[in-house]
Design an enzyme around this catalytic site. Structure first.
Site, PDB file in Angstrom:
ATOM      1  N   ASP A   1      -4.838  -4.325  -5.730  1.00  0.00           N
ATOM      2  CA  ASP A   1      -4.443  -3.932  -7.080  1.00  0.00           C
ATOM      3  C   ASP A   1      -2.993  -3.483  -7.222  1.00  0.00           C
ATOM      4  O   ASP A   1      -2.617  -2.953  -8.255  1.00  0.00           O
ATOM      5  CB  ASP A   1      -5.405  -2.872  -7.632  1.00  0.00           C
ATOM      6  CG  ASP A   1      -5.450  -1.633  -6.746  1.00  0.00           C
ATOM      7  OD1 ASP A   1      -4.791  -1.627  -5.689  1.00  0.00           O
ATOM      8  OD2 ASP A   1      -6.145  -0.680  -7.122  1.00  0.00           O
ATOM      9  N   GLU A   2      -2.169  -3.656  -6.202  1.00  0.00           N
ATOM     10  CA  GLU A   2      -0.768  -3.325  -6.414  1.00  0.00           C
ATOM     11  C   GLU A   2       0.144  -4.201  -5.580  1.00  0.00           C
ATOM     12  O   GLU A   2      -0.254  -4.722  -4.543  1.00  0.00           O
ATOM     13  CB  GLU A   2      -0.485  -1.839  -6.154  1.00  0.00           C
ATOM     14  CG  GLU A   2      -0.923  -1.361  -4.797  1.00  0.00           C
ATOM     15  CD  GLU A   2      -0.565   0.105  -4.554  1.00  0.00           C
ATOM     16  OE1 GLU A   2       0.519   0.563  -4.968  1.00  0.00           O
ATOM     17  OE2 GLU A   2      -1.388   0.790  -3.912  1.00  0.00           O
TER      18      GLU A   2
END
Lengths: 381, 356
Positions: free
Chosen positions: B108-109
């Site tokens: 997610d990043e």
């Protein structure tokens, strides 16, 4: 025995049979070459019991005779002679072969020709004739892919299949697979498949080079031996017993990416990359990207890197269909196949970095098909 | 490649990623406090909490039981990692359209180096465009931070969450970082923060101005790195092909276990998972390690290294089992087991025929 022949013919004949001479053998007689007069020609034979090669050379026979002499000694001596007439004579009941050429003269101690193992003959079984160039090409395309040493003896052989009017040769060493198909010109009386030692086929191809006359192949009924009859030579070999792997299953049916590349450019880039790959266990990395422009010309990148030496990347125009792809191969496997493809265009098909890569020539010789499968190297990208 | 005239890095972070995917796929969960995490009855932990749940003080890494106590009607969902990976891939694909220099940190990043793609006067437009594209194509919300170093972009996105955008102009590094709490800095964990605070270093600015010799003596070679980061000067590049260092899997047991066969059964499942992931990522490692946590939270690892690399579940399990057996004592109970493979082998020739 009293014969004379040209030095170059004798030297070539000895060269042809030389690879069948035994080395490190429990049967010392097989270190010899058998020299015999035969219907106005000189017949040279050597055998290591698995492979026997006989070669005939033109000679002037004044007196019939036969003798076995140490093969290496005679071959080395003859090759050092000037290119003139060679006279060989063997006095009756003598074992010493007298060789004269120009102002050289040698006496070579021979052995009893009766001890020399008889060359196997094949009289029953299958017989088929193949155009020399067709067979040579098939052998050159396939034999190198056989294993040189393997715990599975069948992999050191080449599967030869005769089916209808088709000749098929296949070899696989566990890392690559080569399959070549060609038309025979006429149908065989009976479909047959045998496994021939790759070394035998390499000899056939070597000795047949330059020969235009067709080659006759005979397999005995028991399928234990094969004979290749060339214009001036015969090669008889034991067949390898066993079952060849089902190579059809090893050829991927589809692909995610296909690149069409000029073979000589591909070979050049591979050669350049392999210089850098020497250190790093021979890894050559290929990356294929489809073209973005309207002309659709994509790129094949051929690269290699090594911690110590540095890195190299060559880029080649390629027509790329499908997903961008990357795959790594051992540089030897890649250059081996590109060498036999020689020129023209080749299609490289891949599915994933860990699935086999497939190479197919775009315009193979008429009547032939060729497919080469190479297992990739697992690498960190 | 010529140097870019300047350096600008974005840090893009998907807000409450797992929870948002669940709310996206299951419209009935939208607007509700929701947690994604391990078994509800046992001691699973919260892997992700929706923003609605966070209002009740629920956050990731919190034991599931605590979350339930804080909000008894909370929606509890078991994680579906394959789905998260799929969505993550889609989002990373959007990032890749902007720049090839994308370094994913997790599902997610990611860091994006846009130095070569984006002129300085278009930063905000491009960052907004990125947020909009992710929202439009996946329905997910990202927060984007930006700055001339990785540290600045990551801190900016942390501060801007949720659904935020914070871009620090080159030249403003110090004025942005100086007043911030020192523990916002990557590499400053609770222990380091404690030492720093003991020496009256509470802000990033104070760390940037602190004595290099003292930092080196106190933190070793980490000292100068911390000072560089705090000064907004670190040169860490965005590495698009960040290597996976280790592939592992661990589980917190529903209750403490000391019995051998039960532990080994669990270990076998973990080895299986690790093998599947190794194969998926096309990795083979030479070192196999196990992680064990006792009931009293004492945690330790044991490892063994081999000549050949493996991605085989059976091999990984056998080694892990043997490593674990040596640690078993009567009366000793475990609350967590983990197994991992590392020390990845660089290359190996693949074969056509399976080895006999």
């Amino acid at each position: 025995m009293k014969v004379s022949c040209l030095q170059e013919n004798l030297s070539a004949g000895l060269g042809d049979v030389g690879r069948a001479v035994a080395s490190r053998t429990p049967l010392p007689i097989t270190n010899n070459v058998l020299i015999a007069t035969d219907n106005g020609r000189l017949k040279l034979s050597a055998t290591n019991l698995e492979l026997s090669i006989t070669s005939w050379i033109g000679a002037k026979v004044e007196e019939e005779g036969v003798i076995a002499v140490p093969a290496r000694l005679l071959t080395e001596f003859v090759s050092s002679l000037p290119s003139e007439q060679v006279e060989m004579s063997l006095p009756a009941r003598s074992r010493s072969l007298n060789v004269k050429c120009a102002r050289f003269e040698a006496n070579i101690s021979g052995a009893d020709p009766e001890e020399f193992p008889p060359t196997p003959t094949i009289s029953d079984g299958l017989e088929v004739e193949i155009a020399s160039d067709v067979l040579q090409m098939a052998i050159q395309n396939v034999a190198f892919a056989a294993a040189t040493e393997d715990s599975r003896p069948v992999l050191t052989g080449v599967q030869l299949e005769l089916k209808g009017d088709t000749l098929l040769l296949a070899a696989a060493d566990g890392f690559r697979l080569a399959v070549h198909e060609a038309k025979l010109g006429s149908a065989v009386p009976e479909d047959t498949s045998v496994i021939i030692p790759a070394k035998t086929l390499s000899e056939v191809s070597r000795i047949a080079s330059g020969q235009e006359e067709p080659i006759k192949i005979m397999v005995n009924a028991g399928k234990t031996q094969v004979l290749f009859r060339l214009k001036d030579a015969e090669i008889v070999s034991q067949l390898i017993q066993g079952t060849f792997p089902n190579y059809g299953q090893l050829i991927p049916k589809d692909f995610a990416t296909r690149a069409i590349i000029d073979v000589s450019e591909f070979a050049r880039a591979t050669r350049a990359a392999s210089i850098f790959a020497r250190d790093g266990s021979g890894i050559v990395r290929l990356q294929m990207t489809a073209g973005e422009g309207e002309d659709g010309v994509g790129t094949l990148s051929v690269s290699a890197r090594s911690e110590e030496v540095g890195d190299d990347e060559g880029k080649i125009d390629a027509t790329v269909e499908g997903e961008p792809a990357k795959i790594a191969f051992n540089s030897k496997y890649l250059s081996d196949v590109l060498n036999v493809l020689g020129q023209g265009m080749v299609a490289l098909e891949t599915s994933s970095p860990s699935s086999p890569g497939v190479l197919r020539p775009m315009s193979p010789a008429e009547g032939t098909t060729y497919v080469h499968v190479v297992m990739p190297m697992f690498v960190q990208w | 490649m010529p140097r870019a005239p300047w350096r600008y890095i974005l840090h893009a972070d998907l807000d409450a990623f797992y929870a948002s995917v669940e709310q996206l796929d299951n419209p009935e969960y939208r607007g509700l406090p929701l947690v994604v995490g391990g078994s509800v009855s046992g001691r699973g932990v919260v892997a992700a909490a929706s923003y609605e749940a966070r209002k009740y003080g629920i956050h990731s890494a919190m034991p599931m039981r605590t979350a339930v106590r804080l909000y008894p009607e909370i929606v509890q969902v078991l994680p579906r990692f394959s789905r998260y990976r799929e969505v993550s891939g889609q989002v990373m694909g959007i990032f890749h359209r902007l720049t090839p220099l994308v370094e994913p940190l997790s599902l997610d990043e990611a860091y994006l180096d846009i130095s070569r793609q984006v002129p300085s006067d278009m930063l905000e437009e491009v960052a907004r465009g990125l947020k909009a594209a992710v929202k439009e194509e996946t329905g997910l919300v990202i927060t984007v931070g930006g700055g001339s170093t990785k540290t600045i972009s990551k801190i900016a996105s942390q501060l801007a969450k949720p659904d935020g955008l914070m871009l620090i102009k080159p030249g403003d590094e110090r004025s942005f970082l100086d007043p911030l709490d020192v523990d916002l800095l990557w590499g400053v964990g609770p222990k380091t923060a404690e030492i720093l605070k003991h020496h009256r270093i509470k802000t990033i600015g104070e760390l940037a101005d602190s004595d290099l010799v003292w930092l080196s003596r106190t933190f070793g070679k980490r000292g100068p790195e911390l000072k560089e980061r705090a000064s907004g000067l670190e040169q860490d590049r965005v590495e698009p092909f960040r290597e996976t260092k280790s592939v592992s899997s661990e589980v917190t047991l529903p209750k403490d276990v000391g019995e051998r066969t039960a532990l080994e059964k669990k270990m076998e499942e973990l080895a299986q998972e690790v093998a599947v992931r190794l194969r998926k990522e096309e990795l083979r490692g030479k070192t196999i390690w196990v992680k064990l946590r006792l009931a009293d939270f004492t945690t330790f690892t044991r490892q063994q290294t081999f000549n050949s690399a493996t991605d085989d579940a059976e091999t990984i399990f056998r080694v892990a089992r043997d490593l674990m057996r040596r640690e078993l004592r009567p009366g000793l109970e475990f609350r967590l087991l983990g197994v991992g493979v590392t020390n990845f082998q660089e290359s190996s020739q693949l074969t056509m025929f399976p080895t006999e």
